[in-house]
Design a protein around this motif. Structure first.
Motif, PDB file in Angstrom:
ATOM      1  N   THR A   1       2.817  -6.689  -3.231  1.00  0.00           N
ATOM      2  CA  THR A   1       2.828  -5.564  -2.292  1.00  0.00           C
ATOM      3  C   THR A   1       1.630  -5.688  -1.359  1.00  0.00           C
ATOM      4  N   ILE A   2       1.889  -5.587  -0.055  1.00  0.00           N
ATOM      5  CA  ILE A   2       0.794  -5.661   0.918  1.00  0.00           C
ATOM      6  C   ILE A   2       0.321  -4.244   1.213  1.00  0.00           C
ATOM      7  N   ILE A   3      -0.966  -4.008   1.063  1.00  0.00           N
ATOM      8  CA  ILE A   3      -1.518  -2.676   1.334  1.00  0.00           C
ATOM      9  C   ILE A   3      -2.420  -2.742   2.563  1.00  0.00           C
TER      10      ILE A   3
ATOM     11  N   ASN B   1      17.390  -9.563   0.801  1.00  0.00           N
ATOM     12  CA  ASN B   1      16.992  -8.150   0.725  1.00  0.00           C
ATOM     13  C   ASN B   1      16.220  -7.707   1.966  1.00  0.00           C
ATOM     14  N   THR B   2      16.496  -6.477   2.402  1.00  0.00           N
ATOM     15  CA  THR B   2      15.752  -5.923   3.539  1.00  0.00           C
ATOM     16  C   THR B   2      14.362  -5.509   3.058  1.00  0.00           C
ATOM     17  N   PRO B   3      13.294  -6.012   3.672  1.00  0.00           N
ATOM     18  CA  PRO B   3      11.956  -5.579   3.250  1.00  0.00           C
ATOM     19  C   PRO B   3      11.734  -4.111   3.608  1.00  0.00           C
ATOM     20  N   LEU B   4      11.057  -3.402   2.715  1.00  0.00           N
ATOM     21  CA  LEU B   4      10.848  -1.967   2.940  1.00  0.00           C
ATOM     22  C   LEU B   4       9.369  -1.657   3.172  1.00  0.00           C
ATOM     23  N   CYS B   5       9.128  -0.738   4.107  1.00  0.00           N
ATOM     24  CA  CYS B   5       7.750  -0.320   4.401  1.00  0.00           C
ATOM     25  C   CYS B   5       7.599   1.172   4.162  1.00  0.00           C
TER      26      CYS B   5
ATOM     27  N   ASP C   1       9.157   6.007  -0.742  1.00  0.00           N
ATOM     28  CA  ASP C   1       8.737   5.722  -2.112  1.00  0.00           C
ATOM     29  C   ASP C   1       7.828   4.479  -2.121  1.00  0.00           C
ATOM     30  N   THR C   2       6.540   4.685  -2.438  1.00  0.00           N
ATOM     31  CA  THR C   2       5.609   3.548  -2.412  1.00  0.00           C
ATOM     32  C   THR C   2       6.006   2.476  -3.436  1.00  0.00           C
ATOM     33  N   GLU C   3       6.702   2.896  -4.516  1.00  0.00           N
ATOM     34  CA  GLU C   3       7.103   1.932  -5.552  1.00  0.00           C
ATOM     35  C   GLU C   3       8.127   0.923  -5.012  1.00  0.00           C
ATOM     36  N   LYS C   4       8.919   1.374  -4.036  1.00  0.00           N
ATOM     37  CA  LYS C   4       9.987   0.506  -3.515  1.00  0.00           C
ATOM     38  C   LYS C   4       9.499  -0.354  -2.358  1.00  0.00           C
ATOM     39  N   ALA C   5       8.316  -0.019  -1.816  1.00  0.00           N
ATOM     40  CA  ALA C   5       7.858  -0.688  -0.592  1.00  0.00           C
ATOM     41  C   ALA C   5       7.199  -2.027  -0.893  1.00  0.00           C
ATOM     42  N   SER C   6       7.424  -3.010  -0.002  1.00  0.00           N
ATOM     43  CA  SER C   6       6.673  -4.264  -0.131  1.00  0.00           C
ATOM     44  C   SER C   6       5.474  -4.233   0.825  1.00  0.00           C
TER      45      SER C   6
END
Ligand code: SAH
Ligand code: SF4
Ligand code: F3S
Length: 461
Positions: A103-105, A29-33, A64-69
């Motif tokens: 999730t990294i914040i 999977n492509t990581p999303l930011c 979408d913050t829900e989809k982001a890692s």
């Protein structure tokens, strides 16, 4: 996560290892930011550089913050309101972090550069994994590696590093307009302002680096280049000289810049703007106040009379010359009578637009120690009064363009109706006109038919 500082970055860090680690975590999977930049265009540029770095190591982006890692808040410290918004956002991530602990914040930018903010995040916002200031972008990969590998919290608000990294590739949000920083930092220490504390001392980029970047952007089809600096007039290699040099680049594009400190704005600057066909006939010249006593307390180093000279000089040569301004209402100790001097000044100088703010106390600045007896609510009423005054007079001033043809860069669909396009003239005034969507991204000549308080209306000629 346990607390740990960045001082001992794992010595096995390499970009290869970082990429491998990301593959281990995300598999196919492509990581999303999700990245949000607050504040000024300088900060937006930094955000685009972080995006560029992330794209290099395989990240894609989401709204979408829900989809982001990986969630990045690239913050602004200029007013309290900006900081409150960020804390509001981080607060909401507590729930998200509970549901998706991987999730990294991350909080970065001007706010993060302040020690008291970094401390507050460290102690009260445990959902945040990574905090870094405005001097640490060069270490972004190392910091991300450490967070991903050790699952520890990383804080890096190291002090100024004078080097400018010319190798960070920006992933630009727009295909039409591009910002190009020509200098970083600020030496002016206006007494209300936090920027010199969070952005460090002035550093200018070499002329060649700026020239090459602008040339490449023009070749890539960008139509509007905005040169950025907290005070472009103190560009080490001479700002009018830079404008003249950039004006020699061939292509269908225009040049803007901001901001220009009135204490250093010269007749040579105005002459250069007027002489260079690619440079917009517009100057954003933040006045801040129309009262000499307040200007002195602000450490602005000019008087209203000196400010007026620049405007009068430009308008004597070109009566339509466009000025816009920033205004602060309710500086500590400012009286209603002094505020009225600002109101008088905006009528005299006929700005095409003003960006006005209620004074916001920034801890660490000189003004934060000054006595302030007017309530925030009262200052808010003064601000409204100022805006009403501007709106009332602005339409008649903008009417100078009715019947004239302006060169407009079509940027998006309009607000007026679905058939309208929205763009900006050289003067940086919003213009709406009926046109085909295919025109977005190109210059069109628009004959102005009507002035409104938020825009000009016109027809393509
Ligand atoms: N370097 C630019 C300004 C950068 S900050 C310049 O000197 O023009 C953008 C604007 O924010 C400033 O012009 C000022 O009007 C406003 N501002 C800065 N600090 C502020 C504060 N403490 N309270 C309210 N407005 C502020
Ligand atoms: Fe702040 Fe003044 Fe510097 Fe602008 S010139 S960034 S207002 S200190
Ligand atoms: Fe810009 Fe805000 Fe920093 S205005 S320089 S992002 S404090």
């Amino acid at each position: 996560m346990k607390n740990k500082s960045i001082c001992c970055i794992d010595n096995v860090f390499s970009i290869e290892n970082l990429k491998n680690l990301i593959t281990v975590i995300h598999g196919e999977n492509t990581p999303l930011c999700y990245l949000h930049s607050f504040g000024c265009q300088q900060n937006a540029t930094d955000g685009e550089k972080i995006k560029g770095m992330l794209a290099e190591i395989g990240y894609d982006f989401t709204d979408d913050t829900e989809k982001a890692s990986l969630i990045i808040m690239n913050t602004c410290a200029v007013r309290e309101h900006a900081e409150d918004r960020v804390f509001g956002n981080i607060g909401k991530f507590k729930k998200l972090k509970k549901e998706k602990p991987d999730t990294i914040i991350c909080v970065c930018g001007c706010m993060a550069q302040q020690k008291h903010i970094a401390e507050r995040i460290k102690n009260n916002y445990h959902q945040v994994d990574l905090v870094f200031g405005t001097f640490a972008y060069n270490k972004f990969y190392e910091m991300l590696y450490e967070v991903l590998k050790t699952k520890s919290r990383v804080f890096n608000i190291s002090e100024q590093d004078d080097s400018i990294n010319e190798n960070l590739k920006q992933l630009r949000d727009s295909k039409i307009k591009a910002s190009v920083p020509i200098m970083y930092g600020c030496n002016n220490f206006c007494t209300y302002c936090i920027v010199p504390y969070v952005r460090g001392r002035e550093r200018s980029r070499p002329v060649e680096a700026v020239f090459d970047e602008v040339s490449d952007l023009v070749k890539a089809g960008y139509k509007e280049i905005t040169l950025l600096g907290q005070n472009v007039n103190s560009y080490s290699y001479g700002f009018p000289q830079l404008l003249k040099r950039l004006n020699t680049i061939e292509g269908d594009f225009r040049i803007r810049f901001m901001s220009s400190h009135p204490k250093d704005a010269t007749s040579e600057l105005i002459d250069t703007i007027l002489d260079c066909d690619k440079v917009c006939k517009h100057l954003h010249l933040p006045m801040q106040s129309g009262c000499n006593r307040v200007l002195k307390e602000m450490n602005r180093k000019y008087t209203v009379e000196e400010y007026a000279k620049i405007i009068d000089y430009a308008r004597e040569i070109n009566p339509d010359f466009s000025f816009t301004s920033d205004i602060i209402v309710g500086f500590p100790g400012e009286t209603y009578e002094e505020f009225c001097e600002t109101k008088k000044a905006i009528n005299r100088f006929k700005f095409d637009n003003i960006y006005s703010f209620v004074y916001s106390k920034r801890s660490g600045t000189k003004a934060a120690l000054m006595e302030d007896n007017i309530s925030h609510k009262q200052k808010g009423l003064w601000l409204r009064e100022l805006l009403l005054e501007h709106r009332e007079n602005n339409v008649s001033w903008m009417s100078r363009f009715v019947g004239k043809t302006l060169k407009v860069l079509a940027e998006k669909e309009g607000r007026t109706s679905e058939h309208h396009l929205n763009g900006r003239s050289d003067e940086n005034i919003i213009v709406e006109f009926i046109g085909d969507k295919a025109l977005i991204g190109s210059f069109v000549n628009v004959k102005i038919t009507k002035a409104m308080n938020w825009a000009l209306l016109g027809e393509i000629v």
